[in-house]
Design an enzyme around this catalytic site. Structure first.
Site, PDB file in Angstrom:
ATOM      1  N   TYR A 114       0.842  -1.200   0.000  1.00 48.40           N
ATOM      2  CA  TYR A 114       0.000   0.000   0.000  1.00 48.40           C
ATOM      3  C   TYR A 114       0.880   1.254   0.000  1.00 48.40           C
ATOM      4  CZ  TYR A 114      -3.957  -3.050   1.227  1.00 48.40           C
ATOM      5  OH  TYR A 114      -4.920  -4.033   1.238  1.00 48.40           O
ATOM      6  N   LEU A 172     -18.076  -2.487  -0.101  1.00 51.43           N
ATOM      7  CA  LEU A 172     -18.938  -1.637  -0.919  1.00 51.43           C
ATOM      8  C   LEU A 172     -18.748  -1.909  -2.409  1.00 51.43           C
ATOM      9  CD1 LEU A 172     -18.690   1.770   1.000  1.00 51.43           C
ATOM     10  CD2 LEU A 172     -20.209  -0.184   1.395  1.00 51.43           C
ATOM     11  N   GLY A 178     -16.588   0.457  -4.598  1.00 49.33           N
ATOM     12  CA  GLY A 178     -17.164   1.792  -4.722  1.00 49.33           C
ATOM     13  C   GLY A 178     -18.498   1.857  -5.418  1.00 49.33           C
ATOM     14  N   LEU A 210     -21.264   0.593  -4.364  1.00 50.57           N
ATOM     15  CA  LEU A 210     -22.358   0.676  -3.391  1.00 50.57           C
ATOM     16  C   LEU A 210     -22.156   1.847  -2.429  1.00 50.57           C
ATOM     17  CD1 LEU A 210     -22.731  -3.138  -2.561  1.00 50.57           C
ATOM     18  CD2 LEU A 210     -23.913  -1.790  -4.313  1.00 50.57           C
ATOM     19  N   THR A 211     -21.659   2.940  -2.941  1.00 48.81           N
ATOM     20  CA  THR A 211     -21.464   4.129  -2.113  1.00 48.81           C
ATOM     21  C   THR A 211     -22.710   5.003  -2.049  1.00 48.81           C
ATOM     22  OG1 THR A 211     -20.619   5.362  -4.015  1.00 48.81           O
ATOM     23  CG2 THR A 211     -18.995   4.212  -2.634  1.00 48.81           C
TER      24      THR A 211
END
Length: 351
Positions: free
Chosen positions: A62, A215, A218, A220-221
């Site tokens: 990351y 989600l 993204g 299901l934001t």
């Protein structure tokens, strides 16, 4: 906050964990995830701890290690009160042996993560992906050595298939090595493949699931639906090459029901997605990542309420997909031509 067992490890993790992939914002992928600076990240960490979150997840990949650095620095003295999960295995450098799970690379990767995290142990070390070039016998032996050394306390995997997970467990069982306690998986209302093979396998092996991208990358934001297309500048377009495909009509059908329930409950679409996952079998923790404090506050609010059984059933029905062979239960009459998409296995019904 509720706390759940992480497999048979004896470790209790918060129902919601925090994914620190938005820290740092370096590189084309992770800058699209989020670009939280030190001050923003500190506020989010403090907010999580105030809500009882004890599970903080990161990875050496990351933002090229910046996420680990920021998390270790900002936890400070609170490090002893929380669980740090990190992942290794994604290539970070161009060197011929700078990737995979060879013994030398794996030990060096853990040492590098420990330095970035400013700690002398990682609570949960997870393999970021499967490596077909390293024998599982050697890999499980190395992981066992890392646990015995005290550098790592529990081990897990991420994004393994069912046979890969089971082979790893079988080797550990035969050799008396440390077994996997956790498997980090993609699971959402628009991504239910986890249920077909991995869910019953993890139930059988007492492996806790930690959910990433609850989600649906993204989708299901609550920002997108039939009337509001995904804009070209959306981060979805930056990460879509890594996201599993979703049939648009199915996505809109799921969002239609979620919007109905949002009106009924006066809650947000993300909260509905997280609430549905809280009810699913084998789930130990759900990772919520946030680009900013506002998003995090909304996600954490999903802890305060629950969906009704009737609402859960509506979500189950609209999001279900017909499982592929050999997972569809053609022998018990559960499916019919008139109703082909109820649920993917009896296991989900009975637990």
């Amino acid at each position: 906050m509720n706390y759940r067992n992480l497999g048979l490890s004896g470790l209790l993790v918060s129902e919601f964990g925090f994914g620190a992939g938005t820290f740092g914002g370096q590189g084309p992928i992770f800058s699209a995830w989020g670009q939280a600076n030190l001050a923003e990240a500190q506020r989010m960490i403090d907010l999580c701890i105030d809500h009882g979150v004890n599970d903080f997840d990161t990875a050496d990949a990351y933002s090229n290690g910046v996420s680990e650095q920021m998390l270790g620095k900002l936890l400070g003295l609170k490090r002893q009160d929380v669980i740090i999960s990190s992942k290794v295995g994604i290539r970070l450098q161009d060197g011929i042996n700078q990737g995979g799970y060879s013994r030398g690379y794996l030990i060096a990767a853990v040492d590098a993560s420990l330095k970035r995290l400013a700690t002398d142990y990682i609570d949960v070390l997870q393999l970021h992906q499967f490596d077909s070039m390293t024998s599982l016998e050697q890999l499980m032996s190395t992981l066992n050595d890392l646990v015995r050394s005290g550098k790592v306390r529990y081990i897990g995997a991420s994004n393994f298939s069912g046979w890969q997970l089971m082979k790893a467990q079988s080797i550990s069982q035969q050799q008396g090595y440390e077994k996997l306690s956790v498997h980090q998986v993609y699971y959402s209302l628009i991504g239910r493949d986890y249920e077909w093979e991995l869910m019953p396998a993890q139930h059988d092996q007492h492996i806790g699931a930690v959910v990433w991208s609850p989600l649906g990358w993204g989708r299901l934001t609550g920002k997108f639906d039939r009337e509001h297309a995904i804009p070209q500048q959306s981060r979805l377009h930056e990460t879509a090459q890594f996201a599993p495909p979703v049939n648009q009509e199915r996505l809109f059908a799921v969002l239609d029901v979620m919007n109905e329930i949002a009106l009924e409950t006066q809650r947000s679409i993300p909260q509905i997605a997280l609430n549905w996952l809280k009810t699913r079998p084998t789930i130990s923790s759900i990772l919520i990542g946030a680009r900013n404090e506002k998003q995090l506050i909304d996600n954490l609010a999903a802890l305060e309420w629950s969906l009704t059984l009737e609402q859960l059933e509506r979500l189950n029905r609209v999001s279900a997909v017909y499982p592929p062979y050999p997972y569809y239960p053609y022998w018990n009459g559960q499916f019919s031509e008139k109703n082909p998409t109820l649920v993917s296995s009896q296991f989900i019904h009975t637990n």
